[in-house]
Design an enzyme around this catalytic site. Structure first.
Site, PDB file in Angstrom:
ATOM      1  N   SER A 629      41.007  28.678  45.373  1.00 42.87           N
ATOM      2  CA  SER A 629      39.973  29.660  45.630  1.00 42.87           C
ATOM      3  C   SER A 629      39.277  29.403  46.947  1.00 42.87           C
ATOM      4  CB  SER A 629      39.004  29.695  44.464  1.00 42.87           C
ATOM      5  OG  SER A 629      38.304  30.899  44.471  1.00 42.87           O
ATOM      6  N   ASP A 714      42.310  39.091  38.758  1.00 41.28           N
ATOM      7  CA  ASP A 714      41.281  38.200  39.287  1.00 41.28           C
ATOM      8  C   ASP A 714      40.116  39.004  39.880  1.00 41.28           C
ATOM      9  OD1 ASP A 714      39.790  36.247  40.578  1.00 41.28           O
ATOM     10  OD2 ASP A 714      41.539  35.195  41.366  1.00 41.28           O
ATOM     11  N   HIS A 749      41.581  34.774  37.431  1.00 40.44           N
ATOM     12  CA  HIS A 749      41.355  33.666  38.350  1.00 40.44           C
ATOM     13  C   HIS A 749      41.826  32.327  37.790  1.00 40.44           C
ATOM     14  CE1 HIS A 749      39.489  32.332  42.055  1.00 40.44           C
ATOM     15  NE2 HIS A 749      38.898  31.349  41.416  1.00 40.44           N
TER      16      HIS A 749
END
Length: 780
Positions: A629, A714, A749
């Site tokens: 991320s 996500d 995610h």
């Protein structure tokens, strides 16, 4: 307390009963999804097929030597079509040929076809190592004690715990009655089991609920104060939009209709009402509601609406269970309202006012509120108290200290537990408080809890407010997660559970270290290191995986991850680079790695890599790096800056299209994160951001072998960011190294939701690294 941001630090050792997080694009603990006391028991062992190959034998097995030419697979990689999309600002023209890959509906057939092509290509390239990947998965799964329970937590008249069953992906939420619940809680309490013990009661079996879905995650599980009802929040897509169900905890019958379209922020206001938060169209938590059981959701009362799109809401209950605190926060400012649980109809009361640059968090005990307060002047926070009846007058209990950061506090009837950071290490200090109703003055001294490893991770978990027992969870790079009950009067610690690691795991085989790297500007960067002392040669020939994050003031502490043993027991060295932008070294550490100082995060990481090579922990030919991320942004930036330094890069759900994303306020999290990354509508931030944004800086040069992952649903890092990054790399890079893209089409995610499904991702990643490093045994 932290909120949802871009990304998630992929830590397997987060803890139960944590407060809801602030919405981040990051990779760190979103406690709605990754609770605080090891939920995912990623405890691994060598499978029966490979257990005969012990640590030393595994590292010494003959390897299949593979030349770069051999690695160039016969199947050609996908080529994304190019559709010119021109963007101009401040006289600067950018052309994004892959902008078309973004589809907010996630239904564009061309886009979905491209993602499937990439997945098929990845499967094809990795097909030759599938047997080895399966062996790794069996080895990793084989370390798990599949039938296990969490350390039972005493709440009122019950012990609550989570239970895993053999072969099942998800947990059961259980409780047992306490026969003598009037006895004072003790560190020596144990939950009785056996035929004479009160029966186990399964309140919720996630395995049954998950049968209907490809993805399933419980974000909140809350028993009412009288323990007659349970409210739980479930996400069935991975998009982090929850439905909340209320059930009778005994009969398990549904109470009323589900509440739809919620965040995982959820608290009981008495026994017949709930307080929850919903989001706006860009997934910003913006409204807090009061729901009376037995009424329609459409009749719920909005307690507060935060209209400033730089701010988001969160809520948590006080340890005393007498107040619910609603906070509105940006990246620099946080102010708090209180709700008296005994009078929810009275609504919210301003507790700490909104003052730009002041960040406050509140707890309650007796006739006092305890306020953790941070400002530009008191950047590591101070702790003050005020009367419940007069919040305008405060008394300093713990003053600000330049070298010690107050991370959080936990209140009890007679004690205060202070979780702090000093020189990158966590500490717990216990203070005894005067009797309720007595004046509160500055707190002196305090008893410190001692820890044994040179580097470690310690986290708070839920404890009984009325007791003198603090529960915390401890682990290190070589110590499995261990739950302790600590007697705050005597200083006695009693271990309540150590996660079992099967397969002959012996912590004494591993060495943990802390090393410091001097950056070019003189800053000392800490690194946490672990290796198998029987296998690591420390002569520059060892393979090494360097992990980094460095955003949102998130601390990536040296935690245990059982799947990592499959690397360590093959001679890998594992290192965490605690770069600026994180919170390990205090608030200033974060300030010096954000906005117009963001590049410090990247140069710190590069300095750590160069130092590890200089100290002969590895060489360029054996150096791998990983980040997720916002840590994936770190990977992308470093790939462009120093592609020569690494052999392998793993970029998980990477935030790589920084400039385009931060210019678009319709994308979730963008507006609230201008205080983190900068507002590129201002020229200075535009050009600074452009200078490191990974997609904007891909160039014609050689790159390492790269694996990129994404999740179609996500909400933090849109799947199109890594997709565009991969497409542009394929167009521009001049090498024949592997570039693989794997997009989970039914997840968000955090990848897949099952505990074994997650281990498959580790096995795949490890197989990719070892394929590139020519470390796959001939038998594999």
């Amino acid at each position: 307390m932290i909120i949802l941001r871009r990304g998630l630090v992929s830590l397997s050792s987060h803890f139960l009963a944590s407060p809801p997080p602030r919405l981040l694009r990051f990779g760190a603990p979103l406690s709605c999804l990754v609770p605080r006391c090891v939920v995912f028991l990623c405890i691994l062992r060598l499978s029966s097929s490979s257990s005969s190959s012990s640590s030393s034998e595994t590292g010494a097995e003959s390897l299949r030597l593979t030349s770069p030419e051999d690695m160039a697979e016969s199947r050609s990689p996908p080529v994304a079509k190019k559709v010119e999309h021109v963007m101009e600002m401040f006289g600067d023209v950018r052309v994004d040929n892959y902008y078309w890959l973004r589809d907010d509906s996630r239904r564009n057939p061309d886009m979905l076809s491209y993602l499937r092509e990439e997945n098929d290509y990845t499967d094809s390239v990795m097909s030759g190592t599938k047997q080895f990947e399966n062996q790794l998965f069996a080895e990793i799964r084989g370390r798990i004690k599949e039938d296990d329970i969490s350390a039972p937590l005493r709440k009122g008249s019950y012990y609550y715990y989570e239970k895993n069953l053999q072969g099942k992906e998800y947990v059961q939420h259980c409780r047992r009655l306490i026969i003598d619940n009037k006895a004072e809680p003790s560190v020596y309490d144990t939950m009785p089991i056996g035929p004479d013990a009160p029966p186990e009661h399964v309140i919720l079996d996630e395995n049954i609920k998950a049968q209907e879905y490809d993805y399933y995650r419980i974000g909140a599980f809350k028993a009412s104060p009288d323990h007659k009802l349970v409210a739980y929040a479930e996400d069935t897509k991975g998009d982090e939009i929850y439905a909340v169900n209320v059930i009778d905890s005994e009969s398990l019958k549904q109470v009323g209709q589900p509440l739809k379209g919620l965040t995982c922020y959820l608290e009981w206001a008495g026994n017949d009402a709930l307080v929850y938060i919903t989001m706006d169209e860009i997934l910003r938590p913006d409204k807090v509601w009061l729901h009376k059981l037995g009424t329609e959701q459409g009749n719920d009362v909005c307690l507060y609406h935060e209209k400033d799109d730089m701010f988001s809401l969160d809520l948590h209950a006080s340890e005393s269970h007498k107040y619910i605190f609603v906070a509105s926060e940006s990246k620099t400012t946080r102010f708090v309202f209180s709700l008296d649980v005994s009078k929810p109809q009275d609504g919210l009361r301003v507790l700490t006012p909104r003052v730009d640059g002041i960040d406050s968090s509140v707890s309650h005990r007796g006739n006092h509120f305890f306020i953790q307060r941070r400002s530009t002047e008191f950047y590591n926070s101070e702790l003050v108290a005020c009367s419940v009846d007069d919040t305008s007058k405060t008394t300093v209990l713990i003053p600000h200290r330049e070298s010690v950061k107050i991370q959080e506090i936990q209140l009890f009837r007679d004690h205060l537990a202070l979780f702090e950071r000093e020189q990158g290490l966590q500490k717990i200090t216990i203070h005894r408080l005067p009797a309720e109703g007595q004046p509160l003055e500055g707190l002196q001294g305090g008893r410190s809890v001692s820890f044994v490893d040179p580097v470690y991770s310690v986290d708070s978990t839920e404890s009984e407010f009325s007791s003198g027992v603090l529960r915390f969870c401890y682990s290190s790079l070589k110590t499995p997660p261990s739950v302790y009950d600590y007697d705050m009067d005597s200083g006695t610690s009693v271990v309540k559970k150590v996660d079992t690691v099967l397969g002959g795991f012996d912590a004494s085989n591993y060495v943990t270290e802390r090393k410091w790297v001097t950056e070019s500007d003189g800053t000392q960067i800490p690194m946490s290191i672990v290796y198998n002392k029987k296998l690591a040669k420390l002569d520059g020939s060892d393979p090494l995986l360097l992990y980094g994050y460095g955003s949102y003031e998130i601390s990536v502490d040296p935690y245990f991850k059982a799947s990592r043993l499959s690397l360590l027991d093959r001679g890998f060295i594992y290192v965490i680079a605690h770069v600026r932008g994180g919170g390990e070294m205090g608030r200033q550490w974060y300030e010096n790695g954000k906005l117009l100082k963001k590049k410090n995060t990247f140069t710190d990481f590069i300095a750590c890599a160069e130092c590890l090579i200089e100290l002969k922990y590895c060489s360029k030919e054996k150096l791998c790096m990983e980040g997720r991320s916002a840590g994936g942004l770190l990977m992308g930036a470093v790939l462009n800056m120093r592609p020569d330094l690494f052999k392998v890069a793993i970029a998980g759900v990477p935030f790589v299209d920084v400039l385009t994303t931060m210019l678009d306020p319709t994308i979730p999290l963008t507006t609230s994160e201008w205080e983190e990354w900068g507002d590129p509508r201002k020229e200075e931030f535009y050009f600074y951001m452009k200078s490191y944004s990974p997609v904007d800086n891909v160039m014609a040069q050689n790159y390492p072998n790269i694996l990129v992952t994404a999740g179609l649903n996500d909400p933090r890092v849109m799947y199109s960011e890594p997709a565009k990054f991969v497409a542009k790399l394929r167009e521009m890079k001049t090498d024949k190294n592997l570039l693989l893209f794997k997009c989970e089409l039914g997840a968000g995610h955090f990848s897949k939701s099952g505990r074994f499904e997650k281990l498959q991702e580790d096995a795949f990643t490890f197989a990719f690294m070892m394929k590139v490093l020519n470390m796959i045994p001939t038998s594999g």
